[in-house]
Design a protein around this motif. Sequence first.
Motif, PDB file in Angstrom:
ATOM      1  N   TRP A  90       0.847  -1.181   0.000  1.00 29.02           N
ATOM      2  CA  TRP A  90       0.000   0.000   0.000  1.00 29.02           C
ATOM      3  C   TRP A  90       0.891   1.243   0.000  1.00 29.02           C
ATOM      4  CZ3 TRP A  90      -4.530  -1.773  -1.160  1.00 29.02           C
ATOM      5  CH2 TRP A  90      -4.963  -3.003  -0.657  1.00 29.02           C
ATOM      6  N   PRO A  91       0.364   2.383  -0.435  1.00 30.12           N
ATOM      7  CA  PRO A  91       1.197   3.595  -0.437  1.00 30.12           C
ATOM      8  C   PRO A  91       1.669   3.945   0.976  1.00 30.12           C
ATOM      9  CG  PRO A  91      -0.821   3.933  -1.700  1.00 30.12           C
ATOM     10  CD  PRO A  91      -0.981   2.626  -0.992  1.00 30.12           C
ATOM     11  N   GLU A  92       2.914   4.368   1.085  1.00 32.03           N
ATOM     12  CA  GLU A  92       3.441   4.759   2.396  1.00 32.03           C
ATOM     13  C   GLU A  92       2.655   5.954   2.925  1.00 32.03           C
ATOM     14  OE1 GLU A  92       7.600   5.490   2.035  1.00 32.03           O
ATOM     15  OE2 GLU A  92       8.099   3.385   1.674  1.00 32.03           O
ATOM     16  N   PRO A  93       2.409   6.022   4.219  1.00 32.66           N
ATOM     17  CA  PRO A  93       2.905   5.178   5.301  1.00 32.66           C
ATOM     18  C   PRO A  93       1.946   4.047   5.665  1.00 32.66           C
ATOM     19  CG  PRO A  93       1.805   7.054   6.249  1.00 32.66           C
ATOM     20  CD  PRO A  93       1.663   7.184   4.751  1.00 32.66           C
ATOM     21  N   TYR A  94       1.017   3.692   4.757  1.00 32.58           N
ATOM     22  CA  TYR A  94      -0.037   2.747   5.109  1.00 32.58           C
ATOM     23  C   TYR A  94       0.406   1.299   4.908  1.00 32.58           C
ATOM     24  CZ  TYR A  94      -2.610   7.106   4.549  1.00 32.58           C
ATOM     25  OH  TYR A  94      -3.026   8.410   4.636  1.00 32.58           O
ATOM     26  N   PRO A 131      -3.391   4.947  12.163  1.00 31.24           N
ATOM     27  CA  PRO A 131      -2.542   5.609  11.166  1.00 31.24           C
ATOM     28  C   PRO A 131      -2.069   4.697  10.045  1.00 31.24           C
ATOM     29  CG  PRO A 131      -1.319   5.221  13.193  1.00 31.24           C
ATOM     30  CD  PRO A 131      -2.744   4.863  13.490  1.00 31.24           C
ATOM     31  N   ASP A 132      -2.212   3.385  10.220  1.00 34.24           N
ATOM     32  CA  ASP A 132      -1.751   2.443   9.201  1.00 34.24           C
ATOM     33  C   ASP A 132      -2.816   2.124   8.160  1.00 34.24           C
ATOM     34  OD1 ASP A 132      -3.003   1.263  11.536  1.00 34.24           O
ATOM     35  OD2 ASP A 132      -2.607  -0.698  10.659  1.00 34.24           O
ATOM     36  N   VAL A 133      -4.059   2.624   8.331  1.00 36.21           N
ATOM     37  CA  VAL A 133      -5.168   2.280   7.432  1.00 36.21           C
ATOM     38  C   VAL A 133      -5.376   3.376   6.393  1.00 36.21           C
ATOM     39  CG1 VAL A 133      -7.608   1.680   7.248  1.00 36.21           C
ATOM     40  CG2 VAL A 133      -6.298   0.948   9.250  1.00 36.21           C
ATOM     41  N   TRP A 134      -5.261   3.011   5.132  1.00 33.87           N
ATOM     42  CA  TRP A 134      -5.503   3.914   4.009  1.00 33.87           C
ATOM     43  C   TRP A 134      -6.989   3.857   3.677  1.00 33.87           C
ATOM     44  CZ3 TRP A 134      -4.317   2.585  -1.753  1.00 33.87           C
ATOM     45  CH2 TRP A 134      -4.432   3.743  -2.546  1.00 33.87           C
ATOM     46  N   ILE A 135      -7.754   4.877   4.024  1.00 36.24           N
ATOM     47  CA  ILE A 135      -9.193   4.934   3.761  1.00 36.24           C
ATOM     48  C   ILE A 135      -9.389   5.732   2.479  1.00 36.24           C
ATOM     49  CG2 ILE A 135     -11.457   5.516   4.688  1.00 36.24           C
ATOM     50  CD1 ILE A 135     -10.184   5.603   7.479  1.00 36.24           C
ATOM     51  N   THR A 136      -9.891   5.076   1.436  1.00 36.26           N
ATOM     52  CA  THR A 136      -9.892   5.745   0.137  1.00 36.26           C
ATOM     53  C   THR A 136     -10.952   5.163  -0.795  1.00 36.26           C
ATOM     54  OG1 THR A 136      -8.405   6.492  -1.628  1.00 36.26           O
ATOM     55  CG2 THR A 136      -8.128   4.226  -0.851  1.00 36.26           C
ATOM     56  N   ASN A 177      -3.355   1.973  -7.544  1.00 35.14           N
ATOM     57  CA  ASN A 177      -2.209   1.398  -6.835  1.00 35.14           C
ATOM     58  C   ASN A 177      -1.897   0.002  -7.379  1.00 35.14           C
ATOM     59  OD1 ASN A 177      -0.310   1.429  -4.377  1.00 35.14           O
ATOM     60  ND2 ASN A 177      -1.507  -0.419  -3.986  1.00 35.14           N
ATOM     61  N   PHE A 178      -2.951  -0.796  -7.607  1.00 39.26           N
ATOM     62  CA  PHE A 178      -2.784  -2.137  -8.160  1.00 39.26           C
ATOM     63  C   PHE A 178      -2.141  -2.072  -9.546  1.00 39.26           C
ATOM     64  CE2 PHE A 178      -4.000  -5.900 -10.470  1.00 39.26           C
ATOM     65  CZ  PHE A 178      -3.987  -6.927  -9.531  1.00 39.26           C
ATOM     66  N   LEU A 179      -2.644  -1.169 -10.393  1.00 39.23           N
ATOM     67  CA  LEU A 179      -2.133  -1.058 -11.764  1.00 39.23           C
ATOM     68  C   LEU A 179      -0.663  -0.652 -11.789  1.00 39.23           C
ATOM     69  CD1 LEU A 179      -5.184   0.681 -13.481  1.00 39.23           C
ATOM     70  CD2 LEU A 179      -4.283  -1.592 -14.027  1.00 39.23           C
ATOM     71  N   ARG A 180      -0.269   0.258 -10.906  1.00 46.05           N
ATOM     72  CA  ARG A 180       1.134   0.691 -10.854  1.00 46.05           C
ATOM     73  C   ARG A 180       2.056  -0.480 -10.546  1.00 46.05           C
ATOM     74  NH1 ARG A 180      -0.953   5.409  -8.390  1.00 46.05           N
ATOM     75  NH2 ARG A 180      -0.651   4.506  -6.324  1.00 46.05           N
ATOM     76  N   HIS A 181       1.699  -1.245  -9.546  1.00 46.70           N
ATOM     77  CA  HIS A 181       2.551  -2.384  -9.156  1.00 46.70           C
ATOM     78  C   HIS A 181       2.477  -3.505 -10.204  1.00 46.70           C
ATOM     79  CE1 HIS A 181       3.784  -0.855  -5.279  1.00 46.70           C
ATOM     80  NE2 HIS A 181       2.532  -0.531  -5.010  1.00 46.70           N
TER      81      HIS A 181
END
Length: 294
Positions: A26-30, A272-277, A285-289
Amino acid sequence: MLDSKALQSIPLTPANTADPAPEYPWPEPYTSAMFLSFDVDAESAWTSKDAVHAQRLITMSYGGYEARVGTPKLLELLDRLDLKATFFVTGWSVDAHPAMAESILKAGHEIGHHGYHHLLPDPGDPWIEEELERGFEALKRRLGVRPIGYRAPYGEFTEELRVALVRHGIVYTSSFRDDVRPYRHRLADGKPGTIELPVTASYDDWMHGLSARFSPRSIFPKEHVLSLWKDELDEVRDWGAMVTTVLHPQCSGRPMRLRLLREFLTYAKSCPDVWITTGEKIAQNFLRHEAGNR
């Protein structure tokens, strides 16, 4: 009695042949994620069960609550918490309640495709293509939006639908219940399908909080549901995985359920570790990786 011929026709292969979900970071810092999403069905949630419901005005009023109260209250909550979400909207809801649909878009949230009449996708149904095209047309005409995400009405899927979504340029879907991370569908002919952002079944508020005149279920108390949602999120955080909500304005927009959602989202934001989006951001994010690993 079971039909023996029908049983013999069941293929000895998994229903979903997609590869296991890749563990893309996941994108930092998540280190975990929440796909915050809503299903806006309005009255189409009821007419899709029986078209005659359109003449049963109290039944229709359950869905009408979305435009009158539920969606405005949810948008107010999301604004207060500074959160963006994806709203999967039926084309019928957009046509019947254009001001409601426009308010979602104006607030900066993603609009997703949710069919037109909220009809259950069933194998061999001739109207699957029409439902898709009418949904796209309504979203374009009313909102100027060509969605990249799709959630199936009633959370059901067929191979015909899976193929049609690729043909129509849908990037991601969010309907399956078979994983805790995004993955890439594989079509029956072996070609790649859409990205799937799997649904977390326990985050479907319809199961816990809808009390309709025809429903035998009672409403679950806030404390019970909040405990379920927190425990699921905390374990998923430990796994480095993702939860996906399926929230309905005619359910979570009710006073008691809104209070529940406010408490849960406030708790989620405190992690703070959860990316809510949105689904769009998670798919990107999936496509980039995925591109980087080719």
